[in-house]
Design a protein around this motif. Structure first.
Motif, PDB file in Angstrom:
ATOM      1  N   ALA A 135       0.849  -1.189   0.000  1.00 14.67           N
ATOM      2  CA  ALA A 135       0.000   0.000   0.000  1.00 14.67           C
ATOM      3  C   ALA A 135       0.885   1.238   0.000  1.00 14.67           C
ATOM      4  O   ALA A 135       2.078   1.173   0.301  1.00 14.67           O
ATOM      5  N   ASN A 136       0.281   2.376  -0.324  1.00 17.85           N
ATOM      6  CA  ASN A 136       1.044   3.605  -0.525  1.00 17.85           C
ATOM      7  C   ASN A 136       0.773   4.634   0.557  1.00 17.85           C
ATOM      8  O   ASN A 136      -0.356   4.796   1.022  1.00 17.85           O
ATOM      9  N   LEU A 137       1.834   5.345   0.942  1.00 13.28           N
ATOM     10  CA  LEU A 137       1.736   6.491   1.837  1.00 13.28           C
ATOM     11  C   LEU A 137       2.149   7.755   1.086  1.00 13.28           C
ATOM     12  O   LEU A 137       3.042   7.709   0.235  1.00 13.28           O
ATOM     13  N   PRO A 138       1.544   8.899   1.383  1.00 10.99           N
ATOM     14  CA  PRO A 138       1.942  10.152   0.722  1.00 10.99           C
ATOM     15  C   PRO A 138       3.372  10.524   1.077  1.00 10.99           C
ATOM     16  O   PRO A 138       3.761  10.476   2.246  1.00 10.99           O
ATOM     17  N   GLU A 139       4.164  10.923   0.077  1.00 13.26           N
ATOM     18  CA  GLU A 139       5.599  11.082   0.278  1.00 13.26           C
ATOM     19  C   GLU A 139       5.965  12.214   1.227  1.00 13.26           C
ATOM     20  O   GLU A 139       6.696  12.007   2.199  1.00 13.26           O
ATOM     21  N   LYS A 140       5.492  13.417   0.968  1.00 12.86           N
ATOM     22  CA  LYS A 140       5.921  14.559   1.782  1.00 12.86           C
ATOM     23  C   LYS A 140       5.499  14.418   3.235  1.00 12.86           C
ATOM     24  O   LYS A 140       6.292  14.646   4.150  1.00 12.86           O
ATOM     25  N   LEU A 141       4.258  14.025   3.463  1.00 12.63           N
ATOM     26  CA  LEU A 141       3.757  13.880   4.823  1.00 12.63           C
ATOM     27  C   LEU A 141       4.502  12.771   5.563  1.00 12.63           C
ATOM     28  O   LEU A 141       4.826  12.900   6.746  1.00 12.63           O
ATOM     29  N   THR A 142       4.803  11.686   4.847  1.00 13.01           N
ATOM     30  CA  THR A 142       5.500  10.556   5.476  1.00 13.01           C
ATOM     31  C   THR A 142       6.921  10.932   5.862  1.00 13.01           C
ATOM     32  O   THR A 142       7.396  10.598   6.954  1.00 13.01           O
ATOM     33  N   ARG A 143       7.628  11.623   4.974  1.00  5.75           N
ATOM     34  CA  ARG A 143       8.989  12.064   5.292  1.00  5.75           C
ATOM     35  C   ARG A 143       8.992  12.947   6.542  1.00  5.75           C
ATOM     36  O   ARG A 143       9.827  12.778   7.439  1.00  5.75           O
ATOM     37  N   TRP A 144       8.052  13.874   6.587  1.00  6.23           N
ATOM     38  CA  TRP A 144       7.978  14.779   7.734  1.00  6.23           C
ATOM     39  C   TRP A 144       7.647  13.987   8.994  1.00  6.23           C
ATOM     40  O   TRP A 144       8.264  14.176  10.053  1.00  6.23           O
ATOM     41  N   GLY A 145       6.670  13.099   8.911  1.00  2.00           N
ATOM     42  CA  GLY A 145       6.245  12.330  10.073  1.00  2.00           C
ATOM     43  C   GLY A 145       7.338  11.418  10.594  1.00  2.00           C
ATOM     44  O   GLY A 145       7.525  11.296  11.812  1.00  2.00           O
ATOM     45  N   MET A 146       8.090  10.765   9.695  1.00  2.00           N
ATOM     46  CA  MET A 146       9.185   9.887  10.118  1.00  2.00           C
ATOM     47  C   MET A 146      10.260  10.682  10.845  1.00  2.00           C
ATOM     48  O   MET A 146      10.769  10.253  11.881  1.00  2.00           O
ATOM     49  N   GLY A 147      10.602  11.841  10.290  1.00 10.50           N
ATOM     50  CA  GLY A 147      11.628  12.669  10.917  1.00 10.50           C
ATOM     51  C   GLY A 147      11.209  13.161  12.288  1.00 10.50           C
ATOM     52  O   GLY A 147      11.982  13.123  13.249  1.00 10.50           O
ATOM     53  N   ALA A 148       9.943  13.609  12.395  1.00  5.62           N
ATOM     54  CA  ALA A 148       9.457  14.125  13.667  1.00  5.62           C
ATOM     55  C   ALA A 148       9.390  13.018  14.721  1.00  5.62           C
ATOM     56  O   ALA A 148       9.777  13.223  15.881  1.00  5.62           O
ATOM     57  N   ALA A 149       8.907  11.841  14.343  1.00  3.69           N
ATOM     58  CA  ALA A 149       8.788  10.733  15.290  1.00  3.69           C
ATOM     59  C   ALA A 149      10.152  10.298  15.808  1.00  3.69           C
ATOM     60  O   ALA A 149      10.311   9.983  16.996  1.00  3.69           O
ATOM     61  N   TYR A 150      11.159  10.307  14.936  1.00  6.35           N
ATOM     62  CA  TYR A 150      12.497   9.917  15.359  1.00  6.35           C
ATOM     63  C   TYR A 150      13.094  10.950  16.318  1.00  6.35           C
ATOM     64  O   TYR A 150      13.681  10.591  17.355  1.00  6.35           O
ATOM     65  N   ARG A 151      12.932  12.227  15.988  1.00  6.96           N
ATOM     66  CA  ARG A 151      13.484  13.280  16.848  1.00  6.96           C
ATOM     67  C   ARG A 151      12.837  13.274  18.234  1.00  6.96           C
ATOM     68  O   ARG A 151      13.478  13.618  19.228  1.00  6.96           O
ATOM     69  N   LEU A 152      11.583  12.860  18.304  1.00  8.33           N
ATOM     70  CA  LEU A 152      10.878  12.811  19.578  1.00  8.33           C
ATOM     71  C   LEU A 152      11.118  11.503  20.319  1.00  8.33           C
ATOM     72  O   LEU A 152      10.589  11.299  21.418  1.00  8.33           O
ATOM     73  N   GLY A 153      11.900  10.619  19.729  1.00  3.22           N
ATOM     74  CA  GLY A 153      12.189   9.347  20.371  1.00  3.22           C
ATOM     75  C   GLY A 153      11.045   8.354  20.305  1.00  3.22           C
ATOM     76  O   GLY A 153      10.992   7.399  21.094  1.00  3.22           O
ATOM     77  N   LEU A 154      10.121   8.537  19.357  1.00  6.49           N
ATOM     78  CA  LEU A 154       8.941   7.683  19.258  1.00  6.49           C
ATOM     79  C   LEU A 154       9.093   6.579  18.218  1.00  6.49           C
ATOM     80  O   LEU A 154       8.249   5.682  18.146  1.00  6.49           O
ATOM     81  N   SER A 155      10.132   6.657  17.404  1.00 10.61           N
ATOM     82  CA  SER A 155      10.316   5.678  16.333  1.00 10.61           C
ATOM     83  C   SER A 155      11.784   5.302  16.222  1.00 10.61           C
ATOM     84  O   SER A 155      12.665   6.157  16.385  1.00 10.61           O
ATOM     85  N   PRO A 156      12.072   4.017  15.921  1.00 13.51           N
ATOM     86  CA  PRO A 156      13.466   3.601  15.736  1.00 13.51           C
ATOM     87  C   PRO A 156      14.003   3.931  14.342  1.00 13.51           C
ATOM     88  O   PRO A 156      15.189   3.731  14.076  1.00 13.51           O
ATOM     89  N   LEU A 157      13.132   4.417  13.466  1.00 13.53           N
ATOM     90  CA  LEU A 157      13.539   4.673  12.083  1.00 13.53           C
ATOM     91  C   LEU A 157      14.154   6.060  11.967  1.00 13.53           C
ATOM     92  O   LEU A 157      13.458   7.080  11.990  1.00 13.53           O
TER      93      LEU A 157
END
Length: 335
Positions: free
Chosen positions: A239-261
Motif C-alpha cells: 500500500a502507498n503512503l503520501p511522500e511529503k507527509l510521510t517524510r515529515w512524520g518519520m523525521g518528527a517521530a524519530y526526533r521525539l524518540g517515538l520511532s526507531p527509524l
C-alpha cells in the motif's frame, strides 16, 4: 596456507558469519567484540590482543549503530577512536593487511545513477560521519600496510534482524506493507556471503583502496516487498503512503524518540541508491550473486522459522534481535 586473523565484531551478525567462513577455510580466527567484554576504545585491551598473536590480516567489522545506543559519544569513540587504536596496533606489529567495512551512510541523498567511489560524500547523521572519519584516518596507514575499505549498503541474509523485523512482522501477519509514494525507488542491499567474499578477496589484494560492493539487478522497493509477500504466502499487500507527509512524520517521530527509524531508514524507504561495483569487479574479480528480492526472502524465511526464539533473545547484538516498534505499532494496528 592457513593464516591467523583478527575479526572485530565477531559476535555480531556479519562479523560472526565472516569468522565462521574464515575458520572453515582453515584460518585461525581471533575474535574481538564488545559482547565478549572487549572494547575497542580501550587501547590497552587492543594492544594486548596484538601482543598475544601474530596476525596476517585484520578484518574490522565492528561498529556501534545509531539506533542501538543513546550515547552518541560512545558511538563516535567506538567507531572512530576504536578504528585508530586497531590501525596503530596493526602497524606497530607489522600486520600487512587491514580490511575495513564502511557504509553507504557516508552519502545522504537520492541518486538517479549508480554511485561510484568518486561521488562526493555528505553524511547527515552520526553513524555515517563516524564511518567517513574512520575511512579518512585509515588513509594515513596505507604506506605501512595494505588497507582496503569496502563501502557497503545494508547487509542482509538469514539471521539478519534488527529493524527488518518490523517489515517482517507486517508481512507475517498479513497486514499492509507500506511504500512511500509509488514505491518505485531502488535501494540496494548486499548479500552477507557476497560481502564476506569481498572481504576475503580484499585481504589478498596487493594494494590499498576504496571499493563499493552491492547486489545485482536492483528492483524497485515495491517489487522487492511484493516478492517477499508472494514467498511468504500471507494476505499482506503493498500500500502507498503520501511522500511529503510521510517524510515529515518519520523525521518528527524519530526526533521525539517515538520511532526507531532514523535518517538512514528514512532514506532507504524513500530514496534511490545503487552502488557502481565495477571497480572491485575489475580489480579483484568479485561478483555479487543475489539480488535484493532473493536476499530479503532468505532473511524472511529465517525470521518466520525462528519467530519465537528470536523474540525471546536478550543481550545480543542489535542485528540479531527484533527491534522495538515504537509509534510504528500504531501504523501496524491501522494496517
Amino acid at each position: 596456507m592457513s593464516r591467523t586473523v583478527l575479526v572485530t565484531g565477531s559476535a555480531g551478525f556479519f562479523g560472526g558469519l565472516l569468522a565462521t567462513r574464515l575458520r572453515d577455510a582453515g584460518d585461525e580466527v581471533i575474535g574481538f567484540d564488545l559482547q565478549d567484554g572487549q572494547d575497542l576504545r580501550d587501547r590497552e585491551a587492543v594492544d594486548a590482543v596484538f601482543a598475544a598473536h601474530s596476525f596476517d590480516a585484520v578484518f574490522h567489522c565492528a561498529a556501534m549503530l545509531a539506533h542501538a545506543v543513546k550515547d552518541k559519544g560512545f558511538l563516535w569513540e567506538s567507531n572512530v577512536d576504536g578504528t585508530r587504536h586497531l590501525a596503530e596496533a596493526a602497524r606497530a606489529r607489522g600486520v600487512p593487511r587491514f580490511v575495513f567495512t564502511s557504509s553507504n551512510c557516508v552519502y545522504a541523498r537520492s541518486y538517479d545513477h549508480p554511485v561510484t567511489e568518486e561521488e562526493p560524500t555528505g553524511p547527515i547523521e552520526i553513524y555515517g560521519r563516524s564511518k567517513l572519519a574512520a575511512e579518512e584516518l585509515l588513509r594515513d596507514f596505507e604506506g605501512d600496510m595494505h588497507v582496503v575499505s569496502l563501502r557497503t549498503p545494508t547487509i542482509i541474509d538469514e539471521g539478519r534482524l534488527g529493524l527488518l523485523t518490523i517489515l517482517f512482522d507486517f508481512i507475517r501477519e498479513g497486514r499492509k506493507v507500506w511504500v512511500v509514494g509509488k514505491g518505485d525507488n531502488r535501494y540496494q542491499f548486499v548479500y552477507a556471503h557476497d560481502l564476506a567474499d569481498a572481504c576475503e578477496r580484499a585481504a589478498r589484494h596487493d594494494g590499498s583502496g576504496l571499493f563499493n560492493v552491492g547486489s545485482r539487478d536492483v528492483p524497485t522497493l515495491r517489487e522487492v516487498y511484493q516478492s517477499v509477500i508472494d514467498r511468504a504466502g500471507t494476505d499482506a499487500r503493498v500500500a502507498n503512503l503520501p511522500e511529503k507527509l510521510t517524510r515529515w512524520g518519520m523525521g518528527a517521530a524519530y526526533r521525539l524518540g517515538l520511532s526507531p527509524l532514523g535518517p538512514y531508514q528514512n532514506r532507504m524507504i524513500t530514496s534511490s541508491f545503487v552502488f557502481d561495483t565495477n571497480r572491485i569487479e575489475q580489480a579483484m574479480g568479485w561478483r555479487p550473486t543475489l539480488n535484493n528480492a532473493e536476499i530479503l526472502g532468505r532473511a524472511y524465511d529465517y525470521y518466520d522459522a525462528h519467530y519465537d526464539e528470536i523474540h525471546a533473545r536478550r543481550n545480543v547484538s542489535a542485528h540479531r534481535q527484533a527491534a522495538k516498534m515504537g509509534v510504528i505499532r500504531l501504523l501496524k494496528w491501522l494496517s
